[in-house]
Design a protein around this motif. Structure first.
Motif, mmCIF file in Angstrom:
data_model
loop_
_atom_site.group_PDB
_atom_site.id
_atom_site.type_symbol
_atom_site.label_atom_id
_atom_site.label_comp_id
_atom_site.label_asym_id
_atom_site.label_seq_id
_atom_site.Cartn_x
_atom_site.Cartn_y
_atom_site.Cartn_z
ATOM 1 N N UNK A 285 0.896 -1.487 0.131
ATOM 2 C CA UNK A 285 0.379 0.130 0.027
ATOM 3 C C UNK A 285 0.809 2.117 -0.143
ATOM 4 N N UNK A 286 2.098 1.386 0.329
ATOM 5 C CA UNK A 286 2.999 2.411 -0.421
ATOM 6 C C UNK A 286 2.278 3.091 -2.052
ATOM 7 N N UNK A 287 3.195 3.803 -1.750
ATOM 8 C CA UNK A 287 2.833 5.000 -3.269
ATOM 9 C C UNK A 287 3.611 4.147 -4.260
ATOM 10 N N UNK A 288 4.701 3.551 -4.377
ATOM 11 C CA UNK A 288 5.357 2.543 -5.109
ATOM 12 C C UNK A 288 4.824 1.381 -4.748
ATOM 13 N N UNK A 289 3.890 0.994 -4.168
ATOM 14 C CA UNK A 289 3.585 -0.807 -4.283
ATOM 15 C C UNK A 289 2.271 -0.360 -5.271
ATOM 16 N N UNK A 290 1.453 1.017 -5.188
ATOM 17 C CA UNK A 290 0.232 1.405 -5.365
ATOM 18 C C UNK A 290 1.278 1.336 -7.876
ATOM 19 N N UNK A 291 2.157 1.788 -7.766
ATOM 20 C CA UNK A 291 2.537 2.552 -8.890
ATOM 21 C C UNK A 291 3.110 0.969 -9.838
ATOM 22 N N UNK A 292 3.955 0.541 -8.868
ATOM 23 C CA UNK A 292 4.420 -1.068 -9.697
ATOM 24 C C UNK A 292 2.571 -1.586 -10.636
ATOM 25 N N UNK A 293 1.609 -1.502 -9.427
ATOM 26 C CA UNK A 293 1.134 -1.812 -9.888
ATOM 27 C C UNK A 293 0.023 -1.808 -11.068
ATOM 28 N N UNK A 294 0.350 -0.590 -11.485
ATOM 29 C CA UNK A 294 -0.297 0.662 -12.030
ATOM 30 C C UNK A 294 0.168 0.193 -13.581
ATOM 31 N N UNK A 295 1.881 -0.213 -12.915
ATOM 32 C CA UNK A 295 2.114 -0.122 -14.215
ATOM 33 C C UNK A 295 3.001 -2.052 -14.788
ATOM 34 N N UNK B 32 2.555 -7.620 -11.233
ATOM 35 C CA UNK B 32 1.622 -8.616 -10.421
ATOM 36 C C UNK B 32 2.126 -9.066 -9.685
ATOM 37 N N UNK B 33 1.315 -9.508 -7.990
ATOM 38 C CA UNK B 33 0.917 -10.110 -6.792
ATOM 39 C C UNK B 33 1.708 -11.175 -7.425
ATOM 40 N N UNK C 218 5.606 -9.769 -7.810
ATOM 41 C CA UNK C 218 5.619 -8.540 -7.385
ATOM 42 C C UNK C 218 5.354 -8.995 -5.759
ATOM 43 N N UNK C 219 6.074 -8.934 -4.431
ATOM 44 C CA UNK C 219 5.935 -9.258 -3.189
ATOM 45 C C UNK C 219 5.622 -8.289 -2.455
ATOM 46 N N UNK C 220 4.103 -7.394 -1.832
ATOM 47 C CA UNK C 220 4.308 -6.830 -1.207
ATOM 48 C C UNK C 220 4.793 -7.555 0.459
ATOM 49 N N UNK C 221 5.486 -6.943 0.776
ATOM 50 C CA UNK C 221 5.698 -6.957 2.451
ATOM 51 C C UNK C 221 5.022 -5.985 3.271
ATOM 52 N N UNK C 222 5.759 -5.684 5.166
ATOM 53 C CA UNK C 222 5.043 -5.168 5.799
ATOM 54 C C UNK C 222 6.099 -3.832 5.737
ATOM 55 N N UNK C 223 7.416 -4.589 5.608
ATOM 56 C CA UNK C 223 8.747 -2.875 5.336
ATOM 57 C C UNK C 223 9.911 -3.413 4.795
ATOM 58 N N UNK C 224 10.833 -2.578 4.802
ATOM 59 C CA UNK C 224 12.241 -2.704 3.792
ATOM 60 C C UNK C 224 12.776 -2.809 4.867
ATOM 61 N N UNK C 225 12.853 -3.326 6.213
ATOM 62 C CA UNK C 225 13.272 -4.617 6.468
ATOM 63 C C UNK C 225 13.204 -5.659 6.365
#
Length: 167
Positions: free
Chosen positions: A52-62, A65-66, A70-77
């Protein structure tokens, strides 16, 4: 601090720009097999992002696909740990956040490199619509004052951060 969008401009009172940031795809230097010259190239690899960060949405818009690239997590760590362990090939974040988190986790920043700049934009301080316009105005004036006297640039340089583009 957040990047500008028309939606955010409607939701918040924005002051700035305060910072110019770029979001990069980072990789391990030893991964010579990963060659990314543009965003289309990056779709061949598994990219870690923050949900849900802006770069997550940006990649989905471009077209990312999860579960596929693409894999979304809760943080940079978590993304850094996955990058180091080979569970993802690339991760997207700002340079300042990446360098800070790599150091915090005890890794050597020199073991990583930027593969591609994905997003480059100015960031703003956001105040709620309920914040007094006087408070927002005083903050904007104070920001302008430290920009004029040079202390703003000294602070940015101290932390290795980019200067916003004045438009």
């Amino acid at each position: 601090q957040l990047s500008y969008s028309e939606e955010r401009d409607r939701l918040f009172q924005l002051v700035g720009p305060i910072l110019h940031e770029s979001e990069y795809l980072f990789k391990l230097k030893v991964r010579k097999d990963i060659i990314v010259k543009n965003l289309a190239d990056a779709k061949k690899y598994f990219v870690g992002t923050i949900r849900d960060y802006h770069h997550h949405r940006y990649l989905l818009e471009n077209g990312f696909e999860e579960g596929k690239n693409l894999e979304a997590t809760h943080g940079d760590e978590m993304n850094i740990e996955k990058l180091v362990s080979g569970r993802i090939d690339l991760m997207i974040t700002s340079e300042i956040a990446f360098s800070y988190r790599v150091g915090e986790l005890g890794y050597n920043r020199d073991d990583f490199e930027k593969a591609l700049v994905v997003i480059s934009e100015d960031s703003y301080i956001a105040f709620s619509r309920q914040t007094s316009p006087d408070v927002v105005s005083r903050f904007a004036k104070a920001l302008e004052a430290i920009k004029k006297d040079g202390s703003y640039d000294r602070i940015l340089k101290k932390y290795g951060v980019g200067v916003p583009v004045e438009g």
